[in-house]
Design an enzyme around this catalytic site. Structure first.
Site: not given
Ligand code: FPP
Length: 245
Positions: A26, A74
């Site tokens: 996250d 998501n």
């Molecule tokens: C949550 O942070 C993150 C996600 C929904 C995506 C996670 C995916 C990756 C890091 C890519 C991984 C890649 C591989 C190949 C496994 P957020 O976007 O909700 O962050 P925020 O809360 O700060 O907006």
């Protein structure tokens, strides 16, 4: 701190290493926002960190490592962000050579039927290639939701009841468990969630029933090897009773 791989024997015998660790990646969006960058750059940075932490976890001796990469919820994100994430997954599956060299088995959990066919093909391919590797099992949760997974398991059992092969009163917890996406994977010992949020968000709700939680204010792209060390040290201070005394 860098506790691991530093002592002469290369072992961490004084620490109890959790067998199965789950990580909720996250904070990518906030990491990007802080720098005035688009969210997809945060995910790109998060993906790089995923690679670093995976290799380090193997060094530490973790046997099962699950990353929450994309939840069933998501899809509600803007299409551009969803597309960027799917592109990122494909790109990384094209580049898993280093994981293969490290003898890491890769599995996917979640409902893959909703993913683009080119991604599904790559997932199958990577699973096949790595199926006999045994240094560590890496599970990637893509289009994964804990409730959806339990529902999927119940549907399978309901079909057996409908076909006359199972009596409702004979349904056991083991049967529900065996029909989850995580067959042959031990329960989660430690869930790590960076970025300051303190919730499970539908992540492995069955498998984490007795997991310990470790929260940190660091955003996922900034979560370093030292932070994993800290999580393991914190885990060692917990008194796990599994409902006993
Ligand atoms: C949550 O942070 C993150 C996600 C929904 C995506 C996670 C995916 C990756 C890091 C890519 C991984 C890649 C591989 C190949 C496994 P957020 O976007 O909700 O962050 P925020 O809360 O700060 O907006």
């Amino acid at each position: 701190m860098a506790l691991f791989g530093k002592n002469k024997s290369g072992s961490n015998s004084d620490l109890n290493i959790p067998v199965h660790v789950g990580i909720i990646m996250d904070g990518n969006g906030r990491w990007a926002k802080k720098r005035g960058l688009p969210r997809k750059i945060g995910h790109r940075q998060g993906a790089q960190n995923f690679r670093t932490i995976t290799k380090y976890a193997k060094q530490v001796g973790i046997k099962y490592l699950t990353f929450y990469a994309f939840s069933t919820e998501n899809w509600r994100r803007p299409q551009e962000e969803v597309d960027a994430l799917m592109d990122l997954f494909e790109k990384y599956l094209d580049e898993v050579k280093d994981f293969i060299e490290e003898n890491i088995r890769i599995r996917f959990i979640g409902d893959r039927t909703k993913l683009r066919p080119s991604l599904q093909d790559k997932m199958l391919d990577v699973e096949q290639t790595s199926k006999d590797f045994d240094s560590m099992t890496l599970l990637l949760a893509i289009n994964y939701g804990g409730r959806d997974e339990i529902c999927h398991s119940c549907r399978t059992l309901a079909q057996l009841v409908k076909d006359g092969k199972l009596e409702p009163e004979d349904i056991t917890m083991d049967m529900i468990e065996q029909n989850l996406y995580t067959q042959e994977v031990p329960p989660v010992d430690l869930v790590i969630r960076p970025s300051g949020e303190q919730r499970l968000s539908n992540f492995m709700i069955w498998q984490s029933a007795y997991a310990e939680f470790y929260y940190s204010n660091i955003l996922w792209p900034d979560f370093k090897k030292d932070d994993l060390d800290k999580a393991i040290v914190a885990y060692n201070d917990r008194n796990r009773r599994f409902g006993g005394v």
